[in-house]
Design a protein around this motif. Sequence first.
Motif, PDB file in Angstrom:
ATOM      1  N   LEU A   2       0.843  -1.192   0.000  1.00  0.00           N
ATOM      2  CA  LEU A   2       0.000   0.000   0.000  1.00  0.00           C
ATOM      3  C   LEU A   2       0.878   1.241   0.000  1.00  0.00           C
ATOM      4  CD1 LEU A   2      -2.745   1.469   0.401  1.00  0.00           C
ATOM      5  CD2 LEU A   2      -2.413   1.141   2.867  1.00  0.00           C
ATOM      6  N   ARG A  62      -0.392  -6.194 -15.379  1.00  0.00           N
ATOM      7  CA  ARG A  62      -1.253  -5.931 -14.237  1.00  0.00           C
ATOM      8  C   ARG A  62      -2.713  -6.192 -14.600  1.00  0.00           C
ATOM      9  NH1 ARG A  62      -0.405   0.668 -13.812  1.00  0.00           N
ATOM     10  NH2 ARG A  62      -1.647   1.253 -15.658  1.00  0.00           N
ATOM     11  N   VAL A 118      -6.858  -5.707 -12.953  1.00  0.00           N
ATOM     12  CA  VAL A 118      -7.847  -5.333 -11.943  1.00  0.00           C
ATOM     13  C   VAL A 118      -9.078  -6.201 -12.163  1.00  0.00           C
ATOM     14  CG1 VAL A 118      -6.987  -2.991 -11.726  1.00  0.00           C
ATOM     15  CG2 VAL A 118      -8.813  -3.474 -13.365  1.00  0.00           C
ATOM     16  N   PRO A 123      -3.786   6.399  -8.144  1.00  0.00           N
ATOM     17  CA  PRO A 123      -4.788   5.398  -7.759  1.00  0.00           C
ATOM     18  C   PRO A 123      -5.118   4.417  -8.887  1.00  0.00           C
ATOM     19  CG  PRO A 123      -5.407   7.545  -6.912  1.00  0.00           C
ATOM     20  CD  PRO A 123      -4.202   7.764  -7.792  1.00  0.00           C
ATOM     21  N   GLU A 124      -5.066   4.874 -10.119  1.00  0.00           N
ATOM     22  CA  GLU A 124      -5.368   3.988 -11.241  1.00  0.00           C
ATOM     23  C   GLU A 124      -4.280   2.955 -11.499  1.00  0.00           C
ATOM     24  OE1 GLU A 124      -5.447   7.350 -11.228  1.00  0.00           O
ATOM     25  OE2 GLU A 124      -4.759   8.175 -13.155  1.00  0.00           O
ATOM     26  N   THR A 182      -3.476   0.961  -9.163  1.00  0.00           N
ATOM     27  CA  THR A 182      -3.869  -0.125  -8.275  1.00  0.00           C
ATOM     28  C   THR A 182      -4.257  -1.353  -9.077  1.00  0.00           C
ATOM     29  OG1 THR A 182      -4.616   1.374  -6.540  1.00  0.00           O
ATOM     30  CG2 THR A 182      -5.546  -0.849  -6.537  1.00  0.00           C
ATOM     31  N   GLN A 210      -0.050  -7.675  -4.997  1.00  0.00           N
ATOM     32  CA  GLN A 210      -1.016  -6.574  -4.976  1.00  0.00           C
ATOM     33  C   GLN A 210      -0.312  -5.241  -4.762  1.00  0.00           C
ATOM     34  OE1 GLN A 210      -4.582  -6.616  -5.278  1.00  0.00           O
ATOM     35  NE2 GLN A 210      -4.288  -4.393  -5.355  1.00  0.00           N
ATOM     36  N   VAL A 211      -0.669  -4.276  -5.593  1.00  0.00           N
ATOM     37  CA  VAL A 211      -0.231  -2.891  -5.421  1.00  0.00           C
ATOM     38  C   VAL A 211      -1.488  -2.046  -5.245  1.00  0.00           C
ATOM     39  CG1 VAL A 211       0.846  -0.897  -6.514  1.00  0.00           C
ATOM     40  CG2 VAL A 211       1.905  -3.159  -6.720  1.00  0.00           C
ATOM     41  N   THR A 212      -1.554  -1.336  -4.152  1.00  0.00           N
ATOM     42  CA  THR A 212      -2.700  -0.480  -3.869  1.00  0.00           C
ATOM     43  C   THR A 212      -2.217   0.945  -3.637  1.00  0.00           C
ATOM     44  OG1 THR A 212      -3.906  -2.301  -2.829  1.00  0.00           O
ATOM     45  CG2 THR A 212      -4.685  -0.077  -2.369  1.00  0.00           C
ATOM     46  N   ALA A 221      -3.534   4.447  -2.507  1.00  0.00           N
ATOM     47  CA  ALA A 221      -4.680   5.093  -1.875  1.00  0.00           C
ATOM     48  C   ALA A 221      -4.200   5.980  -0.743  1.00  0.00           C
ATOM     49  CB  ALA A 221      -5.655   4.058  -1.351  1.00  0.00           C
TER      50      ALA A 221
END
Length: 116
Positions: free
Chosen positions: A11, A38, A40, A87-88, A90, A111-113, A115
């Motif tokens: 994160l 990647r 989503v 954010p995009e 993510t 996972q890459v978040t 935020a």
Amino acid sequence: QVQLVESGGGLVQPGGSLRLSCAASGSIFSINVMGWYRQVPGKRRELVATITSASMTSYADSVKGRFTISRDNAKNTVSLQMNSLKPEDTAVYYCNLRIGALNSYWGQGTQVTVAS
């Protein structure tokens, strides 16, 4: 058989940086292409960046100027330095190794978040 193990996700706040790494092991030919993709939920997996064994690189337009892919042929590793994260960005990031036209291997994903 080829195994790919990714590390480095997590994160991060918008504008921050992360570095992903991927280590390949097994029957790896010296001439190959390594890359990062990647995905989503609900969308197709998309190319982020690739690098050939001769260190020629290619990037998706959305990450040009922010992400840098590199590799260490002696260690069979590939890294993705991600700066100015948005954010995009993510997504679950996957390491890929391609040998020739038919042999393509994937890591388990990290996972890459991005935020606040």
